[in-house]
Scaffold this motif. Sequence first.
Motif, PDB file in Angstrom:
ATOM      1  N   SER A   5      22.706  22.185  -2.380  1.00  0.00           N
ATOM      2  CA  SER A   5      24.143  22.496  -2.798  1.00  0.00           C
ATOM      3  C   SER A   5      24.168  22.972  -4.304  1.00  0.00           C
ATOM      4  N   GLU A   6      23.215  22.573  -5.084  1.00  0.00           N
ATOM      5  CA  GLU A   6      23.171  22.911  -6.385  1.00  0.00           C
ATOM      6  C   GLU A   6      22.477  24.184  -6.704  1.00  0.00           C
ATOM      7  N   SER A   7      23.076  24.821  -7.427  1.00  0.00           N
ATOM      8  CA  SER A   7      22.299  26.042  -7.944  1.00  0.00           C
ATOM      9  C   SER A   7      21.399  25.942  -8.690  1.00  0.00           C
ATOM     10  N   GLY A   8      20.325  26.725  -8.724  1.00  0.00           N
ATOM     11  CA  GLY A   8      19.226  26.652  -9.687  1.00  0.00           C
ATOM     12  C   GLY A   8      17.964  25.744  -9.451  1.00  0.00           C
ATOM     13  N   ILE A   9      18.164  24.932  -8.240  1.00  0.00           N
ATOM     14  CA  ILE A   9      17.081  24.084  -7.894  1.00  0.00           C
ATOM     15  C   ILE A   9      16.026  25.064  -7.057  1.00  0.00           C
ATOM     16  N   GLU A  10      14.863  24.718  -7.651  1.00  0.00           N
ATOM     17  CA  GLU A  10      13.736  25.468  -6.761  1.00  0.00           C
ATOM     18  C   GLU A  10      13.240  24.854  -5.562  1.00  0.00           C
ATOM     19  N   THR A  11      13.162  23.442  -5.626  1.00  0.00           N
ATOM     20  CA  THR A  11      12.623  22.878  -4.494  1.00  0.00           C
ATOM     21  C   THR A  11      13.050  21.506  -4.707  1.00  0.00           C
ATOM     22  N   GLY A  12      13.286  20.901  -3.506  1.00  0.00           N
ATOM     23  CA  GLY A  12      13.676  19.536  -3.440  1.00  0.00           C
ATOM     24  C   GLY A  12      13.319  18.949  -2.241  1.00  0.00           C
ATOM     25  N   ASP A  13      12.364  17.836  -2.205  1.00  0.00           N
ATOM     26  CA  ASP A  13      11.745  17.185  -1.134  1.00  0.00           C
ATOM     27  C   ASP A  13      12.085  15.706  -0.839  1.00  0.00           C
ATOM     28  N   ALA A  14      12.034  15.620   0.239  1.00  0.00           N
ATOM     29  CA  ALA A  14      12.273  14.008   0.641  1.00  0.00           C
ATOM     30  C   ALA A  14      10.785  13.722   1.407  1.00  0.00           C
ATOM     31  N   PHE A  15      10.119  12.610   1.200  1.00  0.00           N
ATOM     32  CA  PHE A  15       8.942  12.168   1.639  1.00  0.00           C
ATOM     33  C   PHE A  15       9.160  10.762   1.830  1.00  0.00           C
ATOM     34  N   LEU A  16       8.668  10.511   3.272  1.00  0.00           N
ATOM     35  CA  LEU A  16       8.663   9.069   3.959  1.00  0.00           C
ATOM     36  C   LEU A  16       7.234   8.639   4.318  1.00  0.00           C
ATOM     37  N   THR A  17       6.970   7.427   4.070  1.00  0.00           N
ATOM     38  CA  THR A  17       5.789   6.789   4.942  1.00  0.00           C
ATOM     39  C   THR A  17       6.298   5.426   5.326  1.00  0.00           C
ATOM     40  N   ASP A  18       5.570   5.414   6.388  1.00  0.00           N
ATOM     41  CA  ASP A  18       5.484   3.657   6.730  1.00  0.00           C
ATOM     42  C   ASP A  18       4.288   3.453   7.311  1.00  0.00           C
ATOM     43  N   VAL A  19       3.710   2.307   6.926  1.00  0.00           N
ATOM     44  CA  VAL A  19       2.435   1.715   7.493  1.00  0.00           C
ATOM     45  C   VAL A  19       2.649   0.333   7.991  1.00  0.00           C
ATOM     46  N   ARG A  20       2.432  -0.022   9.178  1.00  0.00           N
ATOM     47  CA  ARG A  20       2.740  -1.243   9.745  1.00  0.00           C
ATOM     48  C   ARG A  20       1.737  -1.771  10.894  1.00  0.00           C
ATOM     49  N   GLY A  21       1.581  -3.001  10.850  1.00  0.00           N
ATOM     50  CA  GLY A  21       0.531  -3.437  11.619  1.00  0.00           C
ATOM     51  C   GLY A  21       0.102  -4.737  11.526  1.00  0.00           C
ATOM     52  N   THR A  22      -1.211  -5.010  11.799  1.00  0.00           N
ATOM     53  CA  THR A  22      -1.507  -6.148  11.542  1.00  0.00           C
ATOM     54  C   THR A  22      -3.059  -6.445  10.934  1.00  0.00           C
ATOM     55  N   SER A  23      -3.200  -7.566   9.945  1.00  0.00           N
ATOM     56  CA  SER A  23      -4.584  -7.498   9.252  1.00  0.00           C
ATOM     57  C   SER A  23      -5.360  -8.708  10.072  1.00  0.00           C
ATOM     58  N   TYR A  24      -6.644  -8.374  10.267  1.00  0.00           N
ATOM     59  CA  TYR A  24      -7.326  -9.625  10.724  1.00  0.00           C
ATOM     60  C   TYR A  24      -8.420  -9.864   9.957  1.00  0.00           C
ATOM     61  N   TYR A  25      -8.647 -11.157   9.152  1.00  0.00           N
ATOM     62  CA  TYR A  25      -9.582 -11.421   8.193  1.00  0.00           C
ATOM     63  C   TYR A  25     -10.374 -12.671   8.697  1.00  0.00           C
ATOM     64  N   LEU A  26     -11.709 -12.793   8.399  1.00  0.00           N
ATOM     65  CA  LEU A  26     -12.438 -13.947   8.718  1.00  0.00           C
ATOM     66  C   LEU A  26     -13.476 -13.871   7.720  1.00  0.00           C
ATOM     67  N   ASN A  27     -13.899 -15.112   7.025  1.00  0.00           N
ATOM     68  CA  ASN A  27     -15.073 -15.192   6.452  1.00  0.00           C
ATOM     69  C   ASN A  27     -15.873 -16.437   6.708  1.00  0.00           C
ATOM     70  N   SER A  28     -17.240 -16.122   6.272  1.00  0.00           N
ATOM     71  CA  SER A  28     -18.194 -17.211   6.543  1.00  0.00           C
ATOM     72  C   SER A  28     -17.689 -18.761   5.994  1.00  0.00           C
ATOM     73  N   GLU A  29     -16.582 -19.144   5.155  1.00  0.00           N
ATOM     74  CA  GLU A  29     -16.413 -20.013   4.676  1.00  0.00           C
ATOM     75  C   GLU A  29     -15.407 -20.785   5.343  1.00  0.00           C
ATOM     76  N   GLY A  30     -14.770 -20.180   6.334  1.00  0.00           N
ATOM     77  CA  GLY A  30     -13.876 -20.637   7.255  1.00  0.00           C
ATOM     78  C   GLY A  30     -12.376 -20.169   6.950  1.00  0.00           C
ATOM     79  N   PHE A  31     -12.260 -19.100   5.998  1.00  0.00           N
ATOM     80  CA  PHE A  31     -10.970 -18.557   5.852  1.00  0.00           C
ATOM     81  C   PHE A  31     -10.651 -17.591   7.193  1.00  0.00           C
ATOM     82  N   LYS A  32      -9.480 -17.564   7.565  1.00  0.00           N
ATOM     83  CA  LYS A  32      -9.036 -16.890   8.777  1.00  0.00           C
ATOM     84  C   LYS A  32      -7.747 -16.534   8.636  1.00  0.00           C
ATOM     85  N   ALA A  33      -7.465 -15.394   8.659  1.00  0.00           N
ATOM     86  CA  ALA A  33      -6.032 -14.785   8.776  1.00  0.00           C
ATOM     87  C   ALA A  33      -5.534 -13.588   9.621  1.00  0.00           C
TER      88      ALA A  33
END
Lengths: 258, 563
Positions: free
Chosen positions: B206-234
């Motif tokens: 809608s505006e004059s003189g603009i050479e380029t205009g971008d919209a960029f979207l990302t989404d990361v979703r999920g589950t992290s499974y973590y375990l170590n030998s000290e007994g941490f678990k997540a």
Amino acid sequence: VFFHEIFGHRVEASRQRNSDDSQTFSGKLNQPVLPSFLSVVFDPTLQKIGNIELMGHYAFDDEGMKARRVTVVEKGTLKTFLMDRAPVHGFDRSNGHGRAEPGYLPVSRQSNLVVESSKTVSNDRLMDLLRDEMRKQHKPFGLLFDNIEGGFTTTSRGSANAFNVLPNVVYKVYADESRAPELVRGVDLIGTPLTAFAKIMATGDKVEVFNGVCGAESGGVPVSASSPPLLVSEVEVQKKAQSQETPPILPAPTQTRK
Amino acid sequence: MSNRALTAAAAAAFFLIAGWPALSSAPAAQQSPLIGAMQDELKRSMAEMRVKGEPPPYYIEYEIDDTWSLRASARLGAVVEDLMSRGRSLRVQVRVGDYSFDSSRFVTMDRAGSGPSADATMSAPLDDNYDVIRRQLWLATDAAYKRAISIYAKKKAAFQNRSATDVLPDFSREPPVETDLPAAVAPLKSSEWAARARQISAAFTSESGIETGDAFLTDVRGTSYYLNSEGFKAVTPIAMAFMRVSAEAQAPDGMTVRDLFTIVENRLEDLPPMSDLLSRARRLAARVSEGRAAPIGEDFTGPILLEGTASAEVIRQALVPLMLARRPPDAENPRFAPGGQSTPFLTRIGLRVLSESFSASDTPSLKAFDGRPVAGAYAIDDEAVPAKDVRLVEKGRLLTLLTSRTPQKNLPRSNGHGRAGGAQAGVFQMQSLLAIPASELKAKYLELLKVQEKPFGYIVRAVAGPGDVQGTGPGGPVILEAVKVTPDGKEEPVRGLRLGGIPSTAFRDILEASKERTLFSYRLNFATAASVVVPNLIFEELDIQRTREIGQKPPVVPPPALN
């Protein structure tokens, strides 16, 4: 793969333009470059050899030029190069081999390489010839390269103009016919192009096809190479690069959890 | 550590975190075959993996991240990208030695530049196939152990030749914690978000003189499974969404005029309503279009008023890093030591680092601010250590720093800030006891200009994040939106400026702050966000410089007419 690396890359016209390139064949037009019983054609219009589909098939190249069959070597004599739309000395038109991976600028690249031979013998006879040659050279054994995973070559002037062909199925064939061939591992074929061609003695009669993706300056393009078995009187082999890692310390986990 | 000891230590110290809001209502926790395979192979490796004459592993850590990733972008009202993918990544870390001196934090000659630790990341199967996952863990653990042995030998050799100064342990001891926050992950429809990107980017036509205009979207979703030998678990949710809206034009003199805004949330659904985003995009378009005619600003040293996201970006880029107790790894050849120094604040604990009226803290527990979700909030860090709220500065004096499990001088323990590969902030807050309403801040600033007999000053309203803007030469953050203001209060938009380098001492001379504070979130990596909550600020002295940009001539022919 042997022909693709050693020969094919050296008849790409763009390499005749680059002054840094070795231009192995630049001055060899209308001169013999291969044994006279061999011809080499590049034919992107070919879809199949026998039942095998060819990956180097296309109808138009990446400069929009119609694909066509190009006889590069006729009866051992170099006739032309693989051309894109950038002319080289003596050739000012494309012959439909300007190719690129999407996102790259096209340059002359290979398509379906087909080696045609007028001196074919049965594959059994070829083995006999191999054994004859061993005896003549007083070698206890020869090598049969049955399958190949790929290869590479360098064509610039600043580096060794050599090729490496990476076989993955190799048999040791003994001059003594009573000894069965043995499967061996860990060798690569190496050499320099002109010497290697001069050593081709004969070909078998069963054409085999290698389909693959060739990587060069214009990206990866699908290609194929078809050739009968070649009997080569002498070629150098070197040991394959090998990892120094020891095998895993623990055995593989086997128990499936209930 | 033997298996028995492992179990005993774990049992003695377990406690459980619950009640963190998950992505959506959590299903009854079902033991995933992932965790089963991780537990079984970890146990076997700790008990049996040995090379004769070499130290056994004293610590093994597994993490599998199971994610859905969306990526959508559009330019001037046309979709450019519309991608959705799923992936599982596996990370294995093996340490040999002990907590005081181990195989971590060391860059060997053969691995210079490829990261200091003996861990490896690879993709893992998406199918919940216990056998295949365990087999991959087996090979990855084997490779990581062999690397750890080799690094440990080199590290020991290198340290034998160095005189010991300030010997710090390599790894802190922490009580093991089990964290179970499973979340049902509902993948998004990328086409719906591509359509929104299209709609937002159409604002730039809608505006004059603009050479380029971008919209960029990302989404990361999920589950992290973590375990170590000290007994941490997540088992914890992964949730980060990112939006970037940008426009570019070219001034008649060839200078690029650009502006952008970024928004980081936990989920795309948390973004402000479309009507807000569209009006922000329209205002951005108008600013860029008008910015072409704006004069280029002048170099300036003196008081600066930073407002809104500009204040937030400057604090995030220049102050927050000073609060991180990072410790660069050692190197086999010190000449190839990976850059990066410890923060100068390490030696200023107890001393004044901010103006006396200021306090600062990091509060990962702050889940909402001003009615908006806070993307930087988290329950446990990447080392599965529970996040602590940390008071960093009181009355201008530095109390402590943010720590991970890599100890620093006088900071032997983690306070739950081991994130994105080192100590990182979660939700950094800053405020002043003497704050005044934002509306009165400009009057204060004008007064200051008069007292200092400055003919003009700058009010900075938006600056770019690191990497947001390329090709502007060296210096501090690039200014996206600023006005030149004269002591009579008259404002004039200017372009082509950036902040100079901001020394760590500049924060001792912040003169004023507003009561109102801005929440601003940013990305630490593809799945981790951090936030700042900061007031508008008047700095006594900052440098403003012209950007040094190699201008391109404007396009030869005018833009094709729009349909």
